[in-house]
Design a protein around this motif. Structure first.
Motif, short mmCIF file in Angstrom:
data_model
loop_
_atom_site.label_atom_id
_atom_site.label_comp_id
_atom_site.label_asym_id
_atom_site.label_seq_id
_atom_site.Cartn_x
_atom_site.Cartn_y
_atom_site.Cartn_z
N ASN A 126 17.73 2.46 3.99
CA ASN A 126 17.91 2.13 2.58
C ASN A 126 19.41 1.25 2.38
O ASN A 126 20.49 1.96 2.81
CB ASN A 126 17.98 3.19 1.66
N ILE A 127 19.20 0.15 1.90
CA ILE A 127 20.21 -0.81 2.01
C ILE A 127 20.65 -1.19 0.78
O ILE A 127 19.96 -1.85 0.12
CB ILE A 127 20.25 -1.91 2.99
N VAL A 128 22.00 -1.11 0.34
CA VAL A 128 22.64 -2.01 -0.94
C VAL A 128 23.38 -3.25 -0.11
O VAL A 128 24.24 -3.09 0.62
CB VAL A 128 23.56 -1.37 -1.54
N LEU A 129 23.08 -4.48 -0.60
CA LEU A 129 23.57 -5.92 -0.07
C LEU A 129 24.70 -6.32 -1.22
O LEU A 129 24.34 -6.12 -2.73
CB LEU A 129 22.74 -6.88 0.01
N THR A 130 25.55 -6.85 -0.80
CA THR A 130 26.59 -7.22 -1.91
C THR A 130 27.41 -8.74 -1.30
O THR A 130 27.91 -8.46 -0.28
CB THR A 130 28.01 -6.28 -2.05
N ASP A 131 27.17 -9.77 -1.93
CA ASP A 131 27.82 -11.00 -1.54
C ASP A 131 27.78 -11.87 -2.89
O ASP A 131 26.85 -11.69 -3.67
CB ASP A 131 26.99 -11.74 -0.34
N ASP A 132 28.58 -12.70 -2.87
CA ASP A 132 28.38 -13.71 -4.06
C ASP A 132 27.76 -14.86 -4.12
O ASP A 132 27.71 -15.72 -4.93
CB ASP A 132 29.94 -14.18 -4.66
N HIS A 133 27.09 -14.90 -2.94
CA HIS A 133 26.28 -16.11 -2.65
C HIS A 133 24.71 -15.68 -2.93
O HIS A 133 24.23 -14.99 -1.79
CB HIS A 133 26.40 -16.74 -1.13
N ILE A 134 24.12 -15.94 -3.92
CA ILE A 134 22.84 -15.45 -4.03
C ILE A 134 21.80 -15.88 -3.28
O ILE A 134 20.78 -15.08 -3.05
CB ILE A 134 22.28 -16.08 -5.66
N LEU A 135 21.67 -17.04 -2.73
CA LEU A 135 20.80 -17.50 -1.67
C LEU A 135 21.05 -16.56 -0.47
O LEU A 135 19.80 -16.34 0.15
CB LEU A 135 21.08 -19.16 -1.05
N LEU A 136 22.24 -16.01 -0.05
CA LEU A 136 22.27 -15.39 1.10
C LEU A 136 21.60 -13.93 0.75
O LEU A 136 21.00 -13.50 1.46
CB LEU A 136 23.77 -15.08 1.47
N LEU A 137 21.86 -13.54 -0.48
CA LEU A 137 21.23 -12.06 -0.84
C LEU A 137 19.78 -12.25 -0.73
O LEU A 137 19.10 -11.36 -0.34
CB LEU A 137 21.79 -11.56 -2.22
N ASP A 138 19.21 -13.35 -1.23
CA ASP A 138 17.80 -13.46 -1.12
C ASP A 138 17.28 -13.48 0.18
O ASP A 138 16.31 -12.91 0.51
CB ASP A 138 17.31 -14.80 -1.96
N GLY A 139 17.95 -14.23 0.93
CA GLY A 139 17.46 -14.63 2.35
C GLY A 139 17.53 -13.13 3.15
O GLY A 139 16.54 -12.78 3.86
N LEU A 140 18.54 -12.39 2.95
CA LEU A 140 18.78 -11.09 3.76
C LEU A 140 17.83 -10.17 3.17
O LEU A 140 17.22 -9.33 4.23
CB LEU A 140 20.14 -10.63 3.49
N THR A 141 17.63 -10.09 1.79
CA THR A 141 16.59 -9.31 1.26
C THR A 141 15.27 -9.35 2.05
O THR A 141 14.57 -8.23 2.48
CB THR A 141 16.48 -9.19 -0.32
N SER A 142 14.93 -10.56 2.02
CA SER A 142 13.62 -10.90 2.64
C SER A 142 13.49 -10.49 4.05
O SER A 142 12.57 -9.76 4.70
CB SER A 142 13.24 -12.33 2.43
N ILE A 143 14.48 -10.71 4.87
CA ILE A 143 14.50 -10.69 6.35
C ILE A 143 14.65 -9.35 6.84
O ILE A 143 13.76 -8.79 7.68
CB ILE A 143 15.62 -11.25 6.97
N LEU A 144 15.47 -8.45 5.96
CA LEU A 144 15.67 -7.12 6.25
C LEU A 144 14.39 -6.30 5.76
O LEU A 144 13.85 -5.34 6.62
CB LEU A 144 16.71 -6.31 5.38
N GLY A 145 13.50 -6.78 5.03
CA GLY A 145 12.17 -6.30 4.25
C GLY A 145 11.23 -6.37 5.30
O GLY A 145 10.45 -5.34 5.92
N ARG A 146 11.33 -7.61 6.12
CA ARG A 146 10.18 -7.88 7.09
C ARG A 146 10.64 -7.10 8.03
O ARG A 146 9.63 -6.76 9.22
CB ARG A 146 10.30 -9.35 7.41
#
Length: 221
Positions: free
Chosen positions: A6-26
């Motif tokens: 279970n992971i909480v991501l924090t970054d002020d670049h929204i595209l990075l957050l979206d990309g990491l959320t997808s990649i980590l989910g996969r």
């Protein structure tokens, strides 16, 4: 498959957050929150009590590293991984001393991050190896007292310290050196005593800050 985190991501670049959320989910992990500021990070960490918080060294012009001790105090089961483009040895040292268990450069591939997350979840301290490169602009001079202490290390202990700063755990160090894990632990204990520190984390921080060993890729080259 490795443990689901279970992971909480924090970054002020929204595209990075979206990309990491997808990649980590996969990859089989669960991103329970993806936020862009410290207040949200603190709130989401209290709510979800994640296995790992992944954060940049700065978010929304705030010093995220300064927030690490508070995050850990309120959530002792959570580990912190700093994912950053900041290559400053000073920032790395601050993060380790604040309690971060991982430090990964944003230019590295997703495989490096996934490996770091898995190892951090197992209790290791992981510093992605590219941060061990010397700073071209000129690092601060090493403390002569620390250098003197390092001079007492044997060649094998110095090699163990090099592997520690490259993120190797006991098993990986034993395989690299061709010795038993018990022998590695003996060498590591000797390193801690000779450097006057109390943990592997402190030894890595000291070695990185004062350039006590050369990175593995420089030695290989």
């Amino acid at each position: 498959m490795s443990e689901v985190l279970n992971i909480v991501l924090t970054d002020d670049h929204i595209l990075l957050l979206d990309g990491l959320t997808s990649i980590l989910g996969r990859a089989g992990h669960r991103v329970v929150a993806a936020v862009s500021d410290l207040c949200a990070l603190q709130a989401q960490t209290r709510m979800h009590r994640p296995d790992i918080c992944v954060l940049d060294s700065r978010v929304a012009d705030a010093d995220a590293i300064a927030a690490i001790p508070g995050l850990l105090a309120g959530n002792p089961g959570t580990r912190v991984v700093v994912l950053t483009a900041d290559a400053s040895p000073h920032t790395l040292t601050r993060a380790l001393e604040a309690g971060a268990a991982g430090y990964v450069h944003k230019t590295r591939g997703i495989a490096v991050l996934l490996d770091a997350l898995s190892r951090v979840a197992l209790g290791e301290v992981v510093v992605e190896a590219s941060f061990n490169r010397p700073v071209r602009s000129g690092p601060a001079p090493a403390d002569p007292r620390v250098v003197q202490l390092a001079n007492y290390l044997t060649p094998r202990e110095r090699e163990c310290l090099r592997l520690l700063t490259s993120g190797f755990d006991t098993t990986a160090m034993a395989g690299s050196l061709g010795v038993s894990p018990t022998t590695v632990r003996t060498h590591v204990q000797a390193i801690l005593i000779k450097l006057g520190v109390h943990s592997r984390l402190e030894a890595v921080s000291l070695a990185t800050r004062h350039g006590l060993v050369r990175p593995l890729d420089e030695v290989a080259g």
